[in-house]
Design an enzyme around this catalytic site. Structure first.
Site, short mmCIF file in Angstrom:
data_model
loop_
_atom_site.label_atom_id
_atom_site.label_comp_id
_atom_site.label_asym_id
_atom_site.label_seq_id
_atom_site.Cartn_x
_atom_site.Cartn_y
_atom_site.Cartn_z
N HIS A 156 -7.54 43.53 -11.74
CA HIS A 156 -7.13 44.49 -12.75
C HIS A 156 -8.14 44.55 -13.89
O HIS A 156 -8.68 45.59 -14.21
CB HIS A 156 -5.73 44.17 -13.28
CG HIS A 156 -5.16 45.29 -14.08
ND1 HIS A 156 -5.54 45.55 -15.38
CD2 HIS A 156 -4.27 46.25 -13.75
CE1 HIS A 156 -4.90 46.63 -15.81
NE2 HIS A 156 -4.12 47.07 -14.84
N GLU A 186 -10.44 47.51 -15.10
CA GLU A 186 -10.45 47.71 -16.56
C GLU A 186 -11.17 46.62 -17.34
O GLU A 186 -10.97 46.47 -18.54
CB GLU A 186 -8.99 47.82 -17.07
CG GLU A 186 -8.29 49.06 -16.54
CD GLU A 186 -6.81 49.12 -16.91
OE1 GLU A 186 -6.40 48.46 -17.86
OE2 GLU A 186 -6.08 49.84 -16.21
N HIS A 218 -2.90 51.06 -8.71
CA HIS A 218 -4.36 50.82 -8.73
C HIS A 218 -4.93 50.73 -7.31
O HIS A 218 -6.00 51.27 -7.03
CB HIS A 218 -4.68 49.53 -9.50
CG HIS A 218 -4.48 49.67 -10.97
ND1 HIS A 218 -5.17 50.59 -11.73
CD2 HIS A 218 -3.67 49.00 -11.83
CE1 HIS A 218 -4.79 50.48 -13.00
NE2 HIS A 218 -3.87 49.53 -13.09
CO CO Z 1 -3.08 48.89 -14.83
#
Ligand code: CO
Length: 273
Positions: A156, A186, A218
């Site tokens: 993530h 991210e 995602h």
């Molecule tokens: Co997210």
């Protein structure tokens, strides 16, 4: 003790906490976690909470009610639970985990509520977790992977300081298998940095796997989606043959066992008090 004095007996329970997902496909993963936890703790009542307000709201519109951690702990207090083991199903001790820690602290020793609420570590916390997850992931790679294939995990990533767990786990993975890479959606490292590494060798195929609890939004969109900016599309545009695997880490029982180990540590604390 006089007969009129009732000794307060403990009622213990488990609260499993995930970020959550609105994808129906992820239900099987949550079910798998619950079954593994039930097998390890057959006498404990298991409750669930999702930390994402957005996802809880989306589910509510569909008639599915899932509590926030605070709602779940308030209800468990009402139901007479005196000690609750809260297990974070997060991957790293990031912002989501820290917020959960604050909620847990607020509910511990609340008047007329639960006496004690103890939080279990996320999947990765200590060095031993890093080693264990590395072993488990490498042991459970897709069956048809060869030495000429690259594996790219999608983590993530976060702006939180604990993002260092991602480049950290990459180091552990590389100690055992130089064909296994990790990038984040991210945070750091990014996909471009992994692509630079991939270009140093010739590969038959590139496998994409979520380095996430579940294969939710995602994995389905940013990783394997049809849009030109998905990881699969970006790699295909570079000429790679790509295979995306849409299963979360928690689909693997051996990964779930790491969280269960952390839950056992919580019960050790509970039983020693
Ligand atoms: Co997210």
């Amino acid at each position: 003790m006089a007969k009129s004095e009732t000794k307060k007996t403990d009622k213990t329970g488990i609260l499993l906490v995930s970020f959550g997902s609105s994808y129906a496909e992820t239900r099987a993963t949550f079910k798998n976690i619950e079954e593994e936890v039930r097998a390890a703790f057959p006498n404990q009542e298991i409750h669930w909470a999702f930390t994402s307000k957005f996802i809880r709201k989306k589910l509510r519109k569909r008639g599915e009610q899932i509590d926030s951690p605070a709602e779940a702990l308030a209800k468990m207090g009402e139901d007479g639970f005196t000690k609750v083991a809260v297990q974070s199903l997060h991957v790293i001790p990031g912002e989501e985990y820290e917020n959960l820690k604050k909620t847990v602290a607020a509910f511990s020793g609340m008047p007329k509520g639960i006496d004690e609420v103890i939080l279990g570590n996320p999947l990765l916390y200590h060095h031993s977790d890093m080693e264990r997850l590395t072993q488990v992931l490498l042991r459970n790679l897709p069956k048809d992977v060869t030495d000429n294939d690259a594996i790219v995990f999608m983590g993530h990533g976060t702006q939180h300081t604990s993002n260092v767990y991602y480049p950290g786990i990459q180091y552990y993975l590389w100690q055992k298998n130089p064909n296994v890479f990790l990038a984040t959606v991210e945070g750091y490292p990014e996909l471009n940095q992994v692509i630079e590494k991939l270009e140093q060798k010739k590969w038959d195929k590139v496998y994409l796997l979520p380095f996430m609890t579940i294969a939710g939004d995602h994995a389905r969109n940013d990783m394997a989606g049809k849009d030109s900016d998905s990881w699969q599309s970006q790699l295909e545009a570079k000429g790679y043959q790509v295979k995306s695997v849409l299963s979360g880490m928690a689909d693997q029982d051996e990964v779930v066992q790491i969280w269960i180990e952390h839950l056992k540590e919580v019960f050790q604390k509970i039983n020693n008090k």
